[in-house]
Design a protein around this motif. Structure first.
Motif, short mmCIF file in Angstrom:
data_model
loop_
_atom_site.label_atom_id
_atom_site.label_comp_id
_atom_site.label_asym_id
_atom_site.label_seq_id
_atom_site.Cartn_x
_atom_site.Cartn_y
_atom_site.Cartn_z
N ALA A 3 -19.14 53.54 38.79
CA ALA A 3 -18.17 52.63 39.56
C ALA A 3 -18.83 51.26 39.53
CB ALA A 3 -18.15 53.24 41.00
N GLY A 4 -18.00 50.21 39.41
CA GLY A 4 -18.53 48.84 39.63
C GLY A 4 -17.29 47.86 39.89
N ALA A 5 -17.71 46.64 39.68
CA ALA A 5 -16.80 45.54 40.17
C ALA A 5 -17.28 44.59 39.20
CB ALA A 5 -16.90 45.10 41.46
N VAL A 63 -19.72 37.83 37.63
CA VAL A 63 -20.72 38.42 38.23
C VAL A 63 -20.65 40.14 38.19
CG1 VAL A 63 -21.97 39.08 40.39
CG2 VAL A 63 -21.46 36.83 39.99
N LEU A 64 -21.29 41.05 37.81
CA LEU A 64 -20.91 42.35 37.66
C LEU A 64 -21.75 43.06 38.71
CD1 LEU A 64 -21.44 42.75 33.70
CD2 LEU A 64 -19.52 42.46 35.18
N ASP A 65 -21.05 43.89 39.41
CA ASP A 65 -21.74 44.64 40.55
C ASP A 65 -21.66 46.05 40.30
OD1 ASP A 65 -20.38 44.84 44.15
OD2 ASP A 65 -22.45 45.42 43.09
N SER A 66 -22.78 46.69 40.36
CA SER A 66 -22.70 48.19 40.12
C SER A 66 -22.50 48.89 41.32
CB SER A 66 -24.32 48.59 39.54
OG SER A 66 -24.68 47.73 38.55
N GLY A 67 -22.14 50.28 41.36
CA GLY A 67 -21.72 50.92 42.28
C GLY A 67 -21.96 52.33 41.96
N GLY A 69 -24.49 54.04 43.25
CA GLY A 69 -26.00 54.26 43.00
C GLY A 69 -26.49 53.94 41.84
N GLU A 70 -25.95 53.19 40.92
CA GLU A 70 -26.32 52.85 39.69
C GLU A 70 -27.08 51.38 39.83
OE1 GLU A 70 -26.26 54.34 36.77
OE2 GLU A 70 -25.26 55.93 37.34
N ASP A 71 -27.73 50.87 38.90
CA ASP A 71 -28.62 49.48 39.06
C ASP A 71 -27.84 48.65 37.92
OD1 ASP A 71 -29.95 50.18 36.43
OD2 ASP A 71 -31.73 50.66 37.51
N SER A 72 -28.47 47.58 37.75
CA SER A 72 -27.72 46.51 36.76
C SER A 72 -27.93 47.10 35.34
CB SER A 72 -28.55 45.33 36.98
OG SER A 72 -29.89 45.57 36.50
N SER A 73 -28.67 48.03 34.86
CA SER A 73 -28.94 48.48 33.80
C SER A 73 -27.64 49.13 33.02
CB SER A 73 -30.17 49.46 33.63
OG SER A 73 -29.78 50.67 34.03
N GLN A 74 -26.69 49.59 34.01
CA GLN A 74 -25.37 50.11 33.44
C GLN A 74 -24.65 49.12 32.78
OE1 GLN A 74 -23.48 51.01 37.51
NE2 GLN A 74 -21.64 50.42 36.16
N TRP A 75 -24.96 47.77 32.88
CA TRP A 75 -24.09 46.81 32.26
C TRP A 75 -24.83 46.37 30.77
CZ3 TRP A 75 -19.48 46.86 34.33
CH2 TRP A 75 -19.34 47.04 35.66
N LYS A 76 -26.08 46.91 30.45
CA LYS A 76 -26.74 46.31 29.49
C LYS A 76 -25.94 46.12 28.23
CE LYS A 76 -29.23 50.66 28.07
NZ LYS A 76 -27.99 51.37 28.14
N ASP A 77 -25.06 47.00 27.56
CA ASP A 77 -24.28 46.93 26.45
C ASP A 77 -22.85 45.95 26.74
OD1 ASP A 77 -26.07 48.94 25.46
OD2 ASP A 77 -24.54 50.58 25.95
N VAL A 90 -23.20 35.42 32.69
CA VAL A 90 -22.94 36.76 33.18
C VAL A 90 -24.17 37.12 34.01
CG1 VAL A 90 -22.58 39.19 32.52
CG2 VAL A 90 -21.57 37.30 31.27
N ILE A 91 -23.95 37.49 35.39
CA ILE A 91 -25.09 37.78 36.20
C ILE A 91 -24.88 39.16 36.69
CG2 ILE A 91 -26.10 37.38 38.49
CD1 ILE A 91 -24.94 34.36 38.27
N THR A 92 -25.96 40.08 36.65
CA THR A 92 -25.88 41.44 37.29
C THR A 92 -27.15 41.43 38.10
OG1 THR A 92 -27.32 42.04 35.40
CG2 THR A 92 -25.11 42.26 34.93
N TYR A 93 -27.17 42.23 39.10
CA TYR A 93 -28.36 42.39 40.19
C TYR A 93 -28.60 43.82 40.64
CZ TYR A 93 -24.68 42.86 43.79
OH TYR A 93 -23.78 43.23 44.55
N ASP A 94 -29.75 44.25 41.08
CA ASP A 94 -30.13 45.51 41.54
C ASP A 94 -29.88 45.47 42.80
OD1 ASP A 94 -30.65 46.56 39.04
OD2 ASP A 94 -32.95 45.76 39.15
#
Length: 114
Positions: A3-5, A63-67, A69-77, A90-94
């Protein structure tokens, strides 16, 4: 299931000035059509460190927000593709306790009967 936003912000003039320290994971020239690699930044808030990654671009910020229980690495690709297609920063965060961010302990429960 992941999940994410995704959030887009129109003003890219406010860079994270309060970063306590940063270390580059790699670099790339910003702009549409060019792949972006993000840089790791750490800020301290109330004694706890929070990790965020920035792929610097122009004009817009996403801004990519992980959901889930995932960390920002889910957005690496997705980050390099999104940056290349849009030219946006593009900003992601843990979130706390995930990835490179510190665990923030829960406050103690309220005392009853005192």
């Amino acid at each position: 299931m992941t999940a994410g936003a995704v959030t887009a912000c129109g003003d890219n003039n406010s860079a994270p000035e309060h970063a306590a320290s940063s270390s580059a994971t790699s670099s790339a020239s910003p702009g549409a059509g060019q792949p972006a690699a993000s840089k790791l930044h750490m800020i301290t808030n109330d004694g706890h460190r929070l990790a965020f990654h920035v792929a610097q671009g122009n004009d817009r910020t996403i801004v990519l927000d992980s959901g889930g229980g995932e960390d920002s690495s889910q957005w690496k690709d997705l980050v390099p593709k999104l940056h290349a297609d849009t030219g946006a920063t593009v900003i992601t965060y843990d979130r706390a306790g995930l990835g490179k961010s510190d665990v923030v302990p829960a406050p103690p429960p309220p005392l009853h009967g005192r």
